[in-house]
Design a protein around this motif. Structure first.
Motif: not given
Length: 391
Positions: A175-177, A201-204, A217-224
């Motif tokens: 989720e970071h890459i 990964v987190p199960d979106a 969930w979408f404020s975790i900025r490094e979760h691209v």
């Protein structure tokens, strides 16, 4: 719109479509002082940020990231040990006990250390780019089992020769890459024939079932990347893997419970697991989350109208999505972290909560530590009616 409305999905390679923009921010000259463009793939369900790169993200991990000091990653926390047990269970169910394993993005090495302390009789190697997190542990092989060791490295360039690894694990890495293919092709290179890869990964698709405050969930900025099960399966199959199991669980952390998606795959083509059913609409939840953030900003401005001064306690990731929407001319920021107290936010210094004057309204920013901060604020003398919690 002034931007591309279509792009190539990094998971399945088909056409993805623009969804929403998301204004972010950060401390000092953060790479996240920008507006993220979220795209969604109607074919595999992936939602991702299009306008960033792994080179930019590396600056965050080298200069801004504070994972090394967060209690969230405490390897002795009972909640994290529960996660380690769940990881081992997936491997054991596939007949992969007591098999050499390399954990990529190992952080503080908790999973591997726990394995060795719980009779895993094979070599364990941890690889991470963050030298501040990697433990100083090097145990030699013995008659009772293999060794455990840690070394610097990155997912794009693993420090292993071709075809030498039995199992690779990637817990909360993909989720970071941005360049998913590059990670998986490198995994394919170093795995032996019929070697296995375990991804979590987190199960979106289940974000909406398990909210952690508005827009968390979408404020975790490094979760691209925000993955569906289909997206990971497509990415694995495109890179020469066959999926053997898809595991959905609720797993604990020291602060909250999250929906976990674990997928185990084998190097090489073969009889793959049948198509995974869709369980949630990630693109719709992005839109809902942005609206929830907008409503939260409006509530803060209404609360602020009753007070002349405004203080935010806790430089949380959700606050960095909220502040650009408030557009406030003057406010105070404080945080208990000594690292953050050395930083500024758009020229505003981050202060020690113990030294901030008790004046006006106080916004308790973090969703996850709100109870503890509110308690500390009340003990300092902040009036309860002047405290507003973000939820």
């Amino acid at each position: 719109m002034g931007k591309n409305s279509v792009a190539c999905c990094p998971a399945c390679g088909k056409e993805a479509q623009y969804l929403v923009d998301w204004e972010c921010s950060g401390l000092n000259d953060s790479i996240f002082n920008y507006t993220a463009d979220f795209f969604g793939c109607p074919h595999c369900g992936l939602v991702y940020i299009e306008n960033t790169s792994d080179e930019e993200l590396s600056l965050f991990y080298n200069n801004e990231c504070s994972y090394f000091e967060k209690a969230h990653f405490d390897i002795t926390a009972p909640e994290n040990i529960k996660k380690f047990e769940a990881y081992r269970e997936v491997l054991a169910n596939a007949g992969l006990s007591d098999t050499s394993i390399s954990d990529i993005g190992c952080g503080r090495g908790g999973f591997l250390i726990w394995l060795k302390n719980n009779n895993w009789n094979a070599n364990c190697t941890g690889v991470d780019i963050d030298l501040r997190s990697i433990p100083n542990v090097q145990e030699n092989a013995s008659e009772e089992g293999g060794s455990v060791a840690f070394q610097e490295g990155m997912a794009f360039y693993l420090p292993f020769a071709n075809g030498t690894q039995s199992i690779l694990s990637y817990f909360h890495v993909l989720e970071h890459i941005r360049n998913i293919d590059k990670v998986l092709s490198e995994a394919f290179r170093v795995l032996e024939e019929s070697g296995h890869i375990l991804i979590e990964v987190p199960d979106a698709e289940r974000y909406e079932e398990h909210p952690v405050g508005a827009a968390f969930w979408f404020s975790i900025r490094e979760h691209v990347n925000h993955f569906s099960a289909q997206a990971i399966c497509h990415a694995l199959q495109r890179n020469g893997f066959s999926v053997t199991s898809v595991n959905r669980k609720l797993l604990p952390t020291p602060e909250f419970t999250y929906p976990s998606l674990m997928i185990l795959a084998k190097k090489g083509t073969g009889e793959a697991k049948s198509a995974v059913n869709k369980v949630g609409d990630i693109p719709s939840f992005v839109t809902q989350s942005k609206e929830a953030l907008k409503a939260q900003a409006e509530n803060i401005l209404e609360f602020h109208s009753q007070y002349s001064k405004l203080t935010f306690w806790g430089c949380s990731t959700e606050l960095f999505s909220l502040l650009p929407r408030l557009n406030l001319p003057d406010f105070t920021l404080c945080d208990a972290s000594k690292v953050k107290q050395q930083c500024t936010y758009r020229g505003i210094p981050i202060e020690d909560p113990a030294t901030v004057p008790i004046d006006g309204a106080l916004i308790v920013a973090p969703y996850l530590h709100g109870d503890a901060i509110e308690k500390a604020a009340l003990e300092r003398g902040w009036p309860k009616e002047a405290i507003f919690r973000l939820r």
